[in-house]
Design a protein around this motif. Structure first.
Motif, short mmCIF file in Angstrom:
data_model
loop_
_atom_site.label_atom_id
_atom_site.label_comp_id
_atom_site.label_asym_id
_atom_site.label_seq_id
_atom_site.Cartn_x
_atom_site.Cartn_y
_atom_site.Cartn_z
N SER A 6 1.48 4.71 1.91
CA SER A 6 1.20 5.29 3.23
C SER A 6 1.97 6.60 3.37
O SER A 6 2.57 7.08 2.40
CB SER A 6 1.59 4.31 4.34
N ASP A 53 -4.63 3.63 13.49
CA ASP A 53 -5.60 4.05 12.48
C ASP A 53 -5.43 5.54 12.21
O ASP A 53 -4.73 6.25 12.95
CB ASP A 53 -7.03 3.74 12.93
N ASN A 90 -4.27 6.07 5.10
CA ASN A 90 -5.04 4.84 5.30
C ASN A 90 -5.94 4.95 6.54
O ASN A 90 -5.44 5.04 7.66
CB ASN A 90 -4.09 3.66 5.45
N GLN A 124 -1.30 -4.58 6.58
CA GLN A 124 -1.03 -3.23 6.11
C GLN A 124 -0.30 -2.41 7.17
O GLN A 124 0.61 -1.64 6.86
CB GLN A 124 -2.34 -2.55 5.73
N LEU A 125 -0.67 -2.60 8.42
CA LEU A 125 0.00 -1.87 9.51
C LEU A 125 1.47 -2.27 9.59
O LEU A 125 2.35 -1.42 9.81
CB LEU A 125 -0.71 -2.18 10.82
N ILE A 158 0.84 -1.19 0.00
CA ILE A 158 0.00 0.00 0.00
C ILE A 158 0.88 1.25 0.00
O ILE A 158 2.07 1.19 0.30
CB ILE A 158 -0.93 0.06 1.24
N PRO A 183 -6.02 0.53 8.60
CA PRO A 183 -5.23 -0.57 8.05
C PRO A 183 -5.39 -1.85 8.86
O PRO A 183 -5.52 -1.81 10.09
CB PRO A 183 -3.80 -0.04 8.13
N ASP A 184 -5.38 -3.00 8.15
CA ASP A 184 -5.40 -4.27 8.85
C ASP A 184 -3.99 -4.60 9.32
O ASP A 184 -3.05 -3.81 9.13
CB ASP A 184 -5.99 -5.38 7.97
#
Length: 702
Positions: free
Chosen positions: A524, A642, A544, A551-552, A522, A547-548
């Motif tokens: 960021s 988040d 974002n 992704q985090l 992704i 993010p899950d």
């Protein structure tokens, strides 16, 4: 005891202020507390100290800057001898040195000082202060041979008096002689010799300085116009066609006030950018009619029109004796001076010779200095789609004067030039490209249609799309015609980064999943949060929303890489409302899983999570909650769970702690594109362009 650097000369008119400003720039990159001391001062304001104080936000008490004035010094030396004079000045110097890590000493100016043996006095003071010496020789109006001889003689004079001369500077030499003088002096003396050419923009007075000197009335004009440099004087007396041919860029037009045709003609030429002028000076205490002045104001808004009572001949005599000065009211001259210094002085080598240990603190100013230096070290090309926006043009002016990068500005060419002329902005060799009329438009349309064929985009549709400045700029980056892009001062974030998502796309591979190093799943962002004594990296606070875990983890790895790229040693804190194993729940579990993903894929990274903010940055809290952690209490990269948490936190810290927030800096794209806040200041734009240039220095796509 503080270290000190003593900048001195051998005679007046050497333009030493350029060197003093350049040395201060270098010192403030290394340490936080830099003091200034001028042993002897004339009556009246100290323009150089006022400039240094304003530009570098010095907290020093102005009362401590000056040793004594020349009259007091002359009387003291006559009555009690030079030893008493030196002893008094040394005592006053040490008051400054005790309060600062390093002191910049501004030597005497050799201007009607009534002090015998002034060079020897400077040498003795430097020795008594324990200062290293940079000696400046003025080359204005001298032959190359004369400049070389004076430089060698000046070194010998200071060296023979026991000074530790760490550099010689020959300043204001004829541009045509600069290379020869530098070559002939290279290696001939124990200290390096730097040669700076004469820069007309530095000696050119601003229109404001001219108005003050002549006691002129400002009939028309604003602050931006009055800040323009008058690079030349053109005296109006000819008929209009011949007069227009005589205009030169940056000239001040001097004409009798009853020549309305010349006034209107000069301002019309300025409005068309052929050429941009500094302003108009009316003589004989005459001025055009109200109707003509109204037309003039509409033709060239902001361009100054001045009026004086004298006739043109004595006014000309006054003008030709007037030289511009560096001071707090001429910030553009300061940028020009620094650019000149940095182009012709090996700043890295000179900084080493100062023997000034780097401060353990990293202040916002030190971080910003480092950005410009790093960008300048490997000059790149950056495209600015918002070419006619005032803040962008002012930032471009700074970037050009400092030689940070090469710029392309997008927009209607005439409109950009007209706006730059109205602002008195120097775009140097920057390119101006109109996407609507550019020969690249058809090529870009075909390329965009190819990239978006899966979305059914035809060449005809693409031809319209690529006329948008953000799409055009992004395609310049994609096609290798620019190395990076910065936009967003008047465009939304979506308008700025959507073209990048469609055209440039993310780096291949997801770093958090152990794939190709440097890859990204992704895009960021991070903010560099410049606090009073350190720089922290916050991610993701702009892109974002939620993010899950995967992704985090990817954001954490990207942010650590970005931090390292800009000199921040990455120690990653994965933030949560819980520290360690003390809490549970979906939000905490997401952070815990992301932390484990990073540990598995990048075991070399130091990371802790989940962890609360106070435990991440405060050692005393960390000692209680996570004793023995490599990261807790010392985190430099803080990853928020988040966007809601991250965006609010960065703004709270920015406003409450007075932090400078640099960003958002986008990461994860194949090539750098960065977004500006629509409230961005000129300094924000300068920093973001520098960051973009540095991001592009990595070379080929990952």
């Amino acid at each position: 005891m503080a270290r000190s650097v003593y900048v001195t000369g051998i005679d007046r008119g050497d333009g030493r202020q350029v060197v003093e400003l350049g040395v201060m720039e270098l010192l403030t990159r290394q340490v936080d507390r830099v003091g200034v001391f001028r042993p002897l001062v004339h009556d009246g304001p100290d323009r150089m100290f006022d400039l240094l104080r304003a530009r570098y936000r010095l907290s020093q008490d102005p009362a401590t800057v000056h040793g004594m004035d020349y009259h007091e010094a002359s009387a003291l030396q006559a009555e009690r001898g030079v030893d008493e004079l030196v002893s008094t000045l040394v005592e006053r110097f040490h008051r400054v040195a005790r309060e600062h890590e390093v002191v910049l000493v501004l030597g005497t100016d050799f201007a009607a000082t009534q002090l015998p043996e002034e060079l020897a006095l400077n040498a003795r003071l430097a020795n008594e202060f324990g200062a290293t010496v940079i000696a400046v020789v003025g080359g204005k109006g001298q032959s190359a041979a004369s400049v070389r001889a004076e430089t060698r003689n000046a070194y010998a004079a200071y060296d023979s008096l026991g000074c530790d001369v760490i550099a010689m500077v020959a300043n204001r030499v004829a541009a045509i002689d600069r290379a020869e003088i530098a070559e002939r002096l290279s290696g001939r003396l124990p200290a390096p010799c730097y040669v700076l050419p004469d820069e007309p923009a530095l000696s050119a007075p601003t229109v404001s300085q001219i108005a003050h000197h002549l006691g002129a009335e400002v009939v028309l004009g604003d602050g931006s116009g009055l800040a323009r440099d008058a690079l030349d004087f053109v005296f109006g007396g000819a008929m209009l066609p011949n007069f227009l041919n005589a205009l030169t860029p940056g000239c001040l037009v001097v004409t009798p006030g009853d020549r309305a045709d010349l006034v209107v003609g000069a301002l019309a030429a300025h409005s068309a950018g052929t050429p941009p002028i500094a302003g108009v000076l009316l003589t004989l205490d005459e001025r055009p009619s109200t109707e003509v002045l109204t037309l003039a104001a509409r033709l060239a808004p902001g361009t100054p029109v001045l009026s004086v009572s004298g006739n043109s001949f004595p006014t000309a005599a006054e003008l030709f004796t007037l030289e511009g000065k560096l001071n707090a009211a001429t910030p553009r001259k300061a940028e020009t001076a620094l650019g000149l210094f940095e182009r012709h002085v090996d700043t890295a080598a000179l900084l080493k010779r100062f023997s000034v240990a780097s401060s353990g603190r990293v202040t916002p100013m030190m971080f910003e200095h480092a950005l410009l230096e790093q960008a300048r070290a490997d000059r790149r090309r950056v495209v600015l789609p918002e070419g006619a926006e005032e803040r962008v043009l002012r930032a471009a002016d700074v970037l050009v004067r400092r030689g940070v990068c090469d710029l392309t500005l997008l927009g209607n060419v005439d409109a950009v030039r007209r706006k730059a002329a109205d602002l008195g902005v120097d775009l140097g060799g920057s390119r101006i490209v109109d996407p609507a009329t550019s020969e690249l438009r058809q090529r870009f349309a075909e390329r965009y249609a190819q990239l978006r064929a899966h979305r059914g985009v035809s060449v005809e549709l693409a031809y319209d799309v690529v006329a948008d400045v953000n799409y055009f700029g992004t395609l310049m980056v994609q096609e290798g015609l620019a190395d990076g892009m910065v936009s967003g001062s008047v465009h939304s974030t979506a308008a700025t980064i959507r073209p990048a998502f469609e055209i440039i796309k993310t780096k291949p591979g997801g770093a958090s999943q152990g794939e190709a190093r440097g890859g990204a799943s992704i895009v960021s962002s991070v903010f560099f949060m410049c606090l009073a004594d350190k720089v922290l990296v916050y991610g993701d606070c702009a892109v974002n929303p939620d993010p899950d875990a995967a992704q985090l983890a990817d954001i954490a790895v990207q942010s650590a890489s970005t931090a390292a790229r800009f000199g921040v040693e990455p120690r990653i804190a994965m933030l949560s409302y819980s520290t360690g194993t003390s809490g549970s729940g979906a939000d905490v579990d997401k952070v815990r899983e992301a932390t484990e993903r990073v540990r598995a894929s990048h075991p070399e990274l130091r990371i802790e999570g989940p962890i609360q903010y106070d435990a991440a940055v405060e050692p005393s809290v960390a000692a209680t909650k996570l004793p023995g952690s490599e990261v807790a209490g010392r985190a430099t990269v803080l990853i928020f769970p988040d966007l809601n948490t991250g965006n609010n936190t960065y703004k709270a810290v920015q406003r409450s702690a007075g932090a400078v927030a640099v960003g958002p800096v986008l990461q994860g794209l194949r090539k750098p594109v960065n977004d500006l806040s629509r409230g961005a200041l000129v300094s924000d734009i300068v920093n973001t362009v520098a960051i973009t240039a540095i991001q592009s220095q990595g070379g080929a796509d990952s």
